[in-house]
Design an enzyme around this catalytic site. Structure first.
Site, short mmCIF file in Angstrom:
data_model
loop_
_atom_site.label_atom_id
_atom_site.label_comp_id
_atom_site.label_asym_id
_atom_site.label_seq_id
_atom_site.Cartn_x
_atom_site.Cartn_y
_atom_site.Cartn_z
N HIS A 147 0.85 -1.19 0.00
CA HIS A 147 0.00 0.00 0.00
C HIS A 147 0.88 1.23 0.00
O HIS A 147 1.85 1.32 0.74
CB HIS A 147 -0.91 0.01 1.23
CG HIS A 147 -1.97 1.07 1.17
ND1 HIS A 147 -3.20 0.85 0.57
CD2 HIS A 147 -1.98 2.35 1.59
CE1 HIS A 147 -3.92 1.94 0.65
NE2 HIS A 147 -3.21 2.88 1.26
N ASP A 195 -14.22 2.88 6.74
CA ASP A 195 -13.20 3.69 6.07
C ASP A 195 -13.77 4.38 4.85
O ASP A 195 -13.51 5.55 4.61
CB ASP A 195 -11.98 2.85 5.69
CG ASP A 195 -10.97 3.69 4.92
OD1 ASP A 195 -10.53 4.71 5.49
OD2 ASP A 195 -10.68 3.39 3.77
N ARG A 220 -13.90 12.96 5.19
CA ARG A 220 -12.63 13.65 5.41
C ARG A 220 -12.23 14.46 4.19
O ARG A 220 -11.72 15.57 4.29
CB ARG A 220 -11.52 12.64 5.74
CG ARG A 220 -11.65 12.05 7.14
CD ARG A 220 -10.74 10.85 7.29
NE ARG A 220 -9.36 11.17 7.05
CZ ARG A 220 -8.46 10.31 6.57
NH1 ARG A 220 -8.81 9.05 6.32
NH2 ARG A 220 -7.22 10.66 6.37
N SER A 239 -7.06 4.48 8.48
CA SER A 239 -7.67 4.26 7.16
C SER A 239 -6.90 3.19 6.39
O SER A 239 -7.47 2.22 5.87
CB SER A 239 -7.66 5.60 6.40
OG SER A 239 -7.87 5.40 5.04
N LYS A 297 -8.15 -1.15 6.15
CA LYS A 297 -8.37 -1.78 4.84
C LYS A 297 -7.47 -2.99 4.66
O LYS A 297 -7.87 -4.02 4.14
CB LYS A 297 -8.04 -0.78 3.72
CG LYS A 297 -9.08 0.25 3.50
CD LYS A 297 -8.78 1.02 2.22
CE LYS A 297 -7.67 2.01 2.37
NZ LYS A 297 -8.04 3.40 2.31
N1 URA Z 1 -4.50 6.52 1.84
C1 URA Z 1 -5.54 5.94 2.51
O1 URA Z 1 -5.91 4.81 2.20
N2 URA Z 1 -6.13 6.62 3.48
C2 URA Z 1 -5.77 7.85 3.86
O2 URA Z 1 -6.34 8.40 4.78
C3 URA Z 1 -4.69 8.47 3.17
C4 URA Z 1 -4.07 7.76 2.17
#
Ligand code: URA
Length: 435
Positions: A82, A161, A168, A183, A187
């Site tokens: 990620h 999320d 947000r 966040s 995930k």
């Molecule tokens: N990437 C994400 O998945 N969430 C965030 O809050 C910022 C970057």
């Protein structure tokens, strides 16, 4: 318990209990706590922060707000990666096939671009037919059968999320360390991978602008992963200038294809190989980073990665004739190369300005759900530290609208800063955080 009391507690800088955090997250997902209260709470979190314990509880509450995938029944070990988001960050498109080409299963759910930072799903959709909305069963079956999946985030995973990120985005509460950590990790935990490599970006084109904040975010995410029995390594990488040369969906796909065929920009190739080495070590395929790198190079240079990428595109319904003949990709109608207005050394190629120029052209979204133009974008020709002579090509704009082209050109000229004196190139990586 009342939502307003939890908001007031955080507004006053106090620490929330696990029960209060779970009450808030579950109430939000069920629709009992309205968006305006969650927005106020998110702002209080942004302003007053959270302890590591609160962030961990928030992450786990968000991860458990939906289903948690279990990949153990499908593959012995699955890795994921990620990125916290950047400009020209087409790393997933190259890293996943390299790692899968080494025999390690990779299943990833990616996101769309938002603001000046791009998203892997938008890049993939520049290939006609490519499906990014696989069902859970399709995701699992494909992971088992071909060892590589690259799809969108399923609505059943970490729904808190999805809802919170949308709020947000429109309430100025994205750049908060606890909110980003929860966040990302909610995930990742919900998507079921056993091992995760996090690419935490730092610099003007990243959410974490300072190295200190990036380190804090990385350390926190690694610790949260550990608590959930996931093996996590975070690399901290540069996002002061774009990665590679291409910014924009089709342009980045073309750069990824070129890299998968053994070419591509040197910085981008190197970045991908380093990430692959970490993924191969975490996934127990290699015992050292050197061994991992050698495997990754073999997969890339020997053609295994390219074969995996073709297979991925074909399995997810994409038209592979585009991969065999890249002239089929739709191109922008206006292509203009802008030349260096002066001679000198490049001191900065501001990633945020370049990303915003691409958004002006139509490559990104001002808000969630906006349409995008896959063909438009920018190719930068020079990197920080390069000596450039007046009149040399500096960047090329791909546009479908003359007014937007002119605006992007102004921004891009501003993004390039010059020095009379030699200046060093930017590093690719700053640190590695592991448990
Ligand atoms: N990437 C994400 O998945 N969430 C965030 O809050 C910022 C970057």
């Amino acid at each position: 318990m009342r939502a307003v009391d939890i908001i007031i507690k955080k507004r006053d800088g106090k620490e929330l209990s696990r029960e209060e955090i779970e009450f808030f997250v579950n109430g939000f997902v069920r629709g009992d706590i309205p968006d305006y209260q969650v927005s106020a709470w998110a702002m209080a979190v942004l302003l007053n922060g959270m302890t590591d314990r609160e962030t961990t509880d928030l992450t786990l509450a968000m991860a458990h707000s939906g289903e948690i995938l279990d990949l153990s029944g499908v593959v012995p070990i699955a890795v994921d990666k990620h990125s916290t988001g950047g400009v020209g960050d087409k790393v997933t498109l190259v890293v996943l096939p390299i790692v899968a080409g080494c025999g390690l299963a990779v299943g990833k759910m990616s996101g769309r671009g938002l603001g000046f930072s791009g998203g892997t799903l938008d890049k993939l959709e520049s290939i006609p037919g490519y499906r990014t909305n696989l069902s859970k069963q399709e995701f699992l079956t494909q992971l088992k059968e071909i060892g590589i999946v690259l799809s969108g985030q399923s609505a059943d995973l970490a729904p808190a999320d999805g809802k919170l990120y949308a709020l947000r985005d429109v309430t100025g509460t994205v750049p908060s360390l606890p909110l980003i950590a929860s966040s990302v990790m909610s995930k990742k935990i919900a998507a079921g991978a056993h091992a995760i490599v996090l690419d935490v970006k730092t610099g003007v084109g990243a959410f974490m602008q300072t190295l200190e904040d990036a380190r804090k975010l990385a350390r926190l995410m690694v610790n949260i992963g550990k608590l959930s029995n996931r093996r996590v390594v975070a690399v901290i990488s540069d996002m002061n200038q774009p990665l590679g040369f291409a910014v924009g969906n089709t342009l980045e796909m073309l750069e990824a294809i070129e890299t998968l065929q053994g070419g591509g920009p040197a910085d981008f190739r190197e970045h991908c190989l380093v990430l692959c080495s970490h993924m191969l070590v975490l996934g127990n395929m290699a015992s050292t980073l050197e061994e991992g790198r050698a495997m990754a190079e073999k997969s890339l240079d020997g053609g295994a990665a390219w074969k995996k990428f073709r297979k991925l595109v074909q399995t997810q319904g994409g038209d592979v004739s585009y991969l065999d003949d890249v002239s089929k990709f739709e191109r922008a109608s206006l292509i203009e190369t802008v030349r260096a207005p002066r001679s000198g050394y490049l001191l900065a190629v501001n990633a945020k300005e370049v990303g915003e120029a691409a958004v002006v052209l139509g490559a990104g979204r001002a808000k969630k759900g906006d349409p995008i133009d896959h063909a438009v974008g920018v190719i930068i020709h020079c990197k920080v530290g390069d000596r450039v002579e007046q009149g040399e090509p500096l960047f090329t704009i791909h546009a479908n609208d003359a007014t937007k082209l002119a605006e992007a050109k102004d921004r891009l000229l501003r993004a390039h800063q010059w020095s009379e004196q030699p200046c060093p190139p930017l590093p690719l990586f700053y640190d590695v955080i592991a448990d």
